[in-house]
Design a protein around this motif. Structure first.
Motif, short mmCIF file in Angstrom:
data_model
loop_
_atom_site.label_atom_id
_atom_site.label_comp_id
_atom_site.label_asym_id
_atom_site.label_seq_id
_atom_site.Cartn_x
_atom_site.Cartn_y
_atom_site.Cartn_z
N VAL A 195 76.80 34.12 17.08
CA VAL A 195 75.97 33.72 18.22
C VAL A 195 76.07 34.75 19.34
O VAL A 195 75.07 35.10 19.99
N TYR A 196 77.29 35.28 19.56
CA TYR A 196 77.46 36.27 20.61
C TYR A 196 76.92 37.63 20.21
O TYR A 196 76.27 38.32 21.01
N ASP A 197 77.19 38.04 18.95
CA ASP A 197 76.83 39.39 18.53
C ASP A 197 75.38 39.53 18.08
O ASP A 197 74.71 40.50 18.42
N ASN A 198 74.91 38.58 17.29
CA ASN A 198 73.58 38.72 16.71
C ASN A 198 72.93 37.35 16.49
O ASN A 198 72.85 36.87 15.35
N PRO A 199 72.46 36.70 17.55
CA PRO A 199 71.82 35.39 17.39
C PRO A 199 70.48 35.51 16.67
O PRO A 199 69.56 36.16 17.16
N ARG A 200 70.40 34.91 15.48
CA ARG A 200 69.19 34.96 14.66
C ARG A 200 68.77 33.54 14.30
O ARG A 200 69.59 32.61 14.35
N PRO A 201 67.52 33.33 13.88
CA PRO A 201 67.09 31.99 13.46
C PRO A 201 67.96 31.41 12.34
O PRO A 201 68.18 30.20 12.29
N GLU A 202 68.47 32.28 11.45
CA GLU A 202 69.33 31.81 10.35
C GLU A 202 70.62 31.20 10.90
O GLU A 202 71.15 30.24 10.34
N VAL A 203 71.11 31.77 12.00
CA VAL A 203 72.33 31.24 12.63
C VAL A 203 72.08 29.84 13.18
O VAL A 203 72.91 28.94 13.06
N ALA A 204 70.91 29.64 13.78
CA ALA A 204 70.56 28.32 14.31
C ALA A 204 70.52 27.28 13.20
O ALA A 204 70.98 26.14 13.38
N GLN A 205 70.00 27.66 12.05
CA GLN A 205 69.96 26.75 10.91
C GLN A 205 71.36 26.39 10.44
O GLN A 205 71.66 25.23 10.13
N ARG A 206 72.25 27.38 10.40
CA ARG A 206 73.63 27.13 9.99
C ARG A 206 74.35 26.24 11.00
O ARG A 206 75.19 25.42 10.62
N ILE A 207 74.03 26.39 12.27
CA ILE A 207 74.63 25.54 13.30
C ILE A 207 74.21 24.09 13.09
O ILE A 207 75.02 23.16 13.20
#
Length: 361
Positions: free
Chosen positions: A209-221
């Motif tokens: 989230v800090y280094d590279n917030p991407r839509p895939e990260v939001a899905q994993r959250i």
């Protein structure tokens, strides 16, 4: 990727609907592990003896239940409803108990009867792919035996089995109530491993989230939030159930065993506190993601605004000398073109220096 999840959800819903319209006490399996053959293994032991058997008939199982030794009857595979029904009746279990024993949607609970104590729990552990396995578990404590109903062969009881094999172990000198405690303790201790995995996922997501917030990260959250809530649903009630066992007046649980149950209660308090923290952290991760995405967008807008601000005066100068009028004196100067370029370059550099001093760049 999403289609298997949808199919699994629909299948799960259809399994739950199987109970609709049936009388209370009807043995109805509601899980997804159908057509599993029920396999029974028995460990019979005391301080001096240790016997492992695979009973072939229900009558043999009942014989071991009434043994003078301490007996652990482990039933693996609970989708065979007729077999579970026959076995439960022979063991003297209430029909409502049998219904809960195969109802995988049943929340953790403890029921006390005159001759036995029945508990439903969720056994959580990691498989080879490091995925969380949610297994329905029902444990019944009798005077000299413990009957366990579980869905799969894999479980968290290998440590208990090894302790029973060891002749010098404490478990060999105690009764069925201590065996009941040991099995429950193994389930609760394994919750710590699950929480450690959740903590590791949260730390990984925080870095992303800090280094590279991407839509895939939001899905994993989002998946993590659902997983934490699901784990909490199965683990959170256990503290209250263990507290009931500690305060129970049943003759099946001795005072010495209640001391050990208090230790499980302490573990449950710690687990619930950790769960609450992880729940709040998983929910705040999405806020952090949205905040970082907003900050990232603001940085982009800031750069674009500065670029636009720099080119506005340059565009103005180019526009003035791009007008189609004959009487513009500078157009006929010998060095007019170079002078305009010089003014534009000086203006560009001057604005960069100004923005830098304002810490806008």
């Amino acid at each position: 990727m999403k289609k298997p999840k949808i199919k699994t959800h629909l299948k799960k819903s259809s399994q739950i609907l199987r109970k609709k319209g049936k009388a209370p006490g009807t043995v109805t399996y509601t899980g997804l592990r159908e057509n599993a053959l029920s396999v029974v293994s028995v460990i019979d032991y005391d301080e001096n003896k240790f016997i492992v058997e695979k009973p072939k008939t229900i009558e043999e199982i009942n014989f071991f239940k009434n043994s003078k030794l301490t007996t652990w009857i482990d039933v693996t595979g609970i989708s065979d409803e007729s077999y579970i029904d026959d076995l439960g009746k022979l063991l003297g279990l209430n029909s409502l108990v049998l219904e809960d024993a195969v109802n995988t949607q049943q929340r953790p609970k403890i029921d006390e009867y005159d001759d036995y104590i029945f508990g439903v729990f969720k056994m959580l552990y990691l498989n080879d792919k490091q995925e969380i396995v949610y297994e329905h578990l029902a444990i019944t404590l009798f005077e000299s035996s413990v009957v366990v109903f579980q869905e799969l062969k894999d479980d968290v009881f290998n440590g208990v089995r090894e302790r029973i094999k060891t002749k010098s172990g404490r478990i060999r000198t105690r009764g069925a109530d201590y065996l009941f405690f040991a099995l429950l303790d193994a389930v609760v201790d394994n919750y710590f491993e699950i929480l450690e995995g959740i903590n590791h996922k949260i730390e990984e997501l925080e870095e992303e989230v800090y280094d590279n917030p991407r839509p895939e990260v939001a899905q994993r959250i989002q998946e993590l939030k659902k997983e934490v809530l699901k784990i909490r649903r199965y683990i959170f009630p256990v503290k209250e159930l263990v507290s009931r066992l500690v305060d129970s007046e049943s003759k099946l649980i001795s005072k010495d065993t209640k001391l050990f149950l208090r230790d499980i209660h302490d573990h449950c308090i710690e687990i619930n506190e950790s769960l609450q923290i992880y729940r709040e952290m998983s929910m705040s991760l999405m806020e952090m993601y949205m905040s970082n995405m907003s900050n990232k967008m603001n940085e982009v807008m800031k750069v674009l605004t500065i670029m636009a601000s720099i080119f506005i005066p340059l565009t103005f100068i180019a526009g003035v000398y791009g007008m189609n009028f004959d009487k513009i004196p500078e157009l006929h100067w010998e060095h007019g073109y170079a002078m305009v370029w010089g003014v534009m370059i000086v203006t560009f550099i001057g604005m960069l220096i100004y923005f830098k001093r304002k810490n806008w760049l």
